[in-house]
Design a protein around this motif. Structure first.
Motif: not given
Length: 433
Positions: A144-151
Motif C-alpha cells: 500500500p502507498m499514499w498518493l499526494k500532491p507536492a503541496l
C-alpha cells in the motif's frame, strides 16, 4: 526599510490573524509589549485558488500605509502564508527564514530529496506522471502507498491506495483538484534558482510513497543562530481504523530513547534544509514492533493547533517561540510550568455527508467552557452547512469542532471531551444531494 521601533510597544503583523488564535497570541510571554495587526484575512488567503502576486500587492499596500514601525511579520498557516512571510520579511527588513528553506519543506518531493541526503528515516518515494495516458506507480514503491500532491492543505487530495484500481481513482481526483494550490505554488518556484534535480519538476506534481505504519508523532522546535532546538514532542492519535486525527496529545508517551532519536533526525534535516530564525513542526511515524522511525513531512511553521496544549502544560503557547524569533530573541520555551500534566486537542468529526443542525450559540459555548476547568471549544461549522461543501478537509471525514482539554490523566482528558461533545448537541439531516 521601515523605521526601527524605539518605543516600548512593538508592532507585529500577523498574516491571517484569526479570532481563534487571538487568545493564545495574547497569552505569549511577550504579548504585553506587542500590538497585533491583521495582515490579510483567512478568506483572502485560503478561499478558492489564490493569486500570490495579488496577495503580495494587498499586503504591501497595507504595510506601506502603516504609520509606525514594522517590527515583525509572522504567520502560523501553511501556503500561501508560509511563503508570504519570508518574501515580505526581505522587503521590510524583519526576521524570517529564507524562502528557499520554506519551499524545501513544503514541496513534498523536494523535501524528500533533501531528507535523503542526511537520513534514511523516510519511506521509499517517487513521482507519478499525471500527464501520462496510463499513470503507473514508481518502480521502487510498493502497495500500500499514499498518493499526494507536492503541496496541499490539511491532507486535501491525499489518498491511501492498496491496488491499481484505487491508484487510478486517486490519480483521477488529484488531476481534477491539483491546480487549486499547484498553480499558485508555481509562482513561488519561479522566484527561486532551482537545483538540477528539481529542473522541470514544477509544483503540479504527484508524489507516491510507501505507506508507513505505527504511531504518529509531531516534533516542534525552532532554529536560532544555526542551533536547532526541539521544545516539544506530541502524539497524534487517529480514530480507530482510519487515517483521520482524533486528537493530538502533549507530552508524548513514547520512550525517552525514541524521543532522542526523533530529536537527532530533526536536527539533521533542519540543518540540511538551511532553516533559520523560525519555528517548525516535523511529523513522523514510529513503529513499536520494528522500532523504526519514518519522517512523514516537514512544516515550516509551528502548529497553531498545539498552542493551547503548550499553554496548558508548559505555561506559554508555542506562539511564544514564533514571536521571540521574529523579534530577534532566543525564545527559551519553558517546560512543565503550566497548570496541567497533559493536554489534548480533539477533532470532533463526522464521517458521512449531511446538513448540520442545532449549532450552539457563542453564549452556549461560553457556558460549556465554564462547566469544566481546562476546556476550550471552537466550532468550525455553522447552521445549515452541507458537510461536503466544506473546504480543506481530509479525504475521508469532516471536522465539526476542535475541543481542547487539559488534565492530569488521559481519563481526565477524555471525560472532559465527552462532556463537551454531549453538551454541543449537534444534529444532522441527510445531505440534500
Amino acid at each position: 526599510m521601515p523605521e526601527k521601533n524605539t518605543t516600548e510597544v512593538q508592532n507585529v503583523f500577523v498574516i491571517g490573524l484569526d479570532d481563534a488564535n487571538l487568545p493564545t497570541l495574547n497569552a505569549a510571554a511577550q504579548a504585553r509589549s506587542l500590538r497585533y495587526h491583521r495582515l490579510l484575512t483567512i478568506e483572502e488567503l485560503q478561499g478558492g485558488e489564490v493569486s500570490v502576486p495579488v496577495l503580495l500587492d494587498r499586503a504591501r499596500a497595507e504595510l506601506d500605509a502603516f504609520d509606525g514601525s514594522i517590527d515583525a511579520i509572522v504567520g502560523y498557516w501553511d501556503f500561501p502564508v508560509s511563503t508570504l512571510v519570508p518574501i515580505l520579511a526581505e522587503r521590510y527588513g524583519t526576521r524570517s527564514t529564507g524562502l528557499e528553506s520554506v519551499v524545501k519543506c513544503e514541496h513534498k518531493y523536494w523535501s524528500r530529496l533533501e531528507q535523503q541526503k542526511v537520513t534514511d528515516r523516510h519511506p521509499r518515494f517517487g513521482r507519478v506522471d499525471l500527464d501520462s495516458d496510463d499513470p503507473q506507480p514508481p518502480e521502487n514503491v510498493s502497495f500500500p502507498m499514499w498518493l499526494k500532491p507536492a503541496l496541499s492543505y490539511s491532507s486535501e487530495l491525499a489518498f491511501g491506495v492498496k491496488d491499481m484500481d484505487e491508484f487510478r481513482d486517486a490519480v483521477r481526483q488529484i488531476r481534477e483538484g491539483i491546480s487549486r494550490v499547484g498553480r499558485p505554488f508555481e509562482y513561488i518556484l519561479d522566484q527561486l534558482e532551482l537545483p538540477p534535480e528539481m529542473e522541470g519538476v514544477g509544483a503540479q506534481v504527484c508524489l507516491a510513497e510507501e505507506a508507513m505504519t505505527g504511531l504518529q508523532v509531531a516534533v516542534e522546535g525552532y532554529v536560532h543562530r544555526g542551533e536547532v532546538t526541539v521544545y516539544g514532542v506530541l502524539d497524534s492519535i487517529n480514530y480507530p481504523g482510519t487515517s483521520s486525527f482524533q486528537r493530538h496529545q502533549y507530552p508524548s508517551a513514547l520512550p525517552p530513547s525514541v524521543i532522542a532519536q526523533l530529536h537527532d533526525v530533526t536536527r539533521r534535516v533542519m540543518r540540511q534544509i538551511g532553516f533559520e530564525s523560525a519555528t517548525f513542526s516535523v511529523e513522523y511515524f514510529y513503529d513499536p514492533k520494528t522500532q523504526q522511525i519514518n519522517l512523514l513531512e516537514i512544516n515550516p511553521r509551528h502548529s497553531q493547533s498545539h498552542a493551547e496544549l503548550f499553554e496548558y502544560v508548559d505555561g506559554v503557547p508555542n506562539h511564544h517561540a514564533m514571536l521571540g524569533l521574529a523579534l530577534g530573541d532566543d525564545p527559551g520555551m519553558p517546560q512543565r510550568k503550566g497548570p496541567y500534566a497533559m493536554a489534548a486537542k480533539w477533532y470532533y468529526r463526522w464521517f458521512t455527508d449531511g446538513v448540520v443542525r442545532d449549532v450552539p450559540s457563542p453564549d452556549d459555548l461560553a457556558r460549556i467552557e465554564r462547566e469544566a476547568d481546562g476546556v476550550r471549544v471552537d466550532v468550525t461549522t455553522e447552521e445549515g452547512q452541507v458537510l461536503s461543501d466544506l473546504s480543506q478537509q481530509d479525504s475521508y471525514s469532516y471536522e465539526l469542532a476542535h475541543i481542547f482539554t487539559g488534565g492530569n490523566s488521559e481519563e481526565d482528558l477524555r471525560a472532559k471531551y465527552d462532556h463537551c461533545v454531549a453538551a454541543l448537541g449537534l444534529t444532522f439531516d441527510e445531505s440534500p444531494r
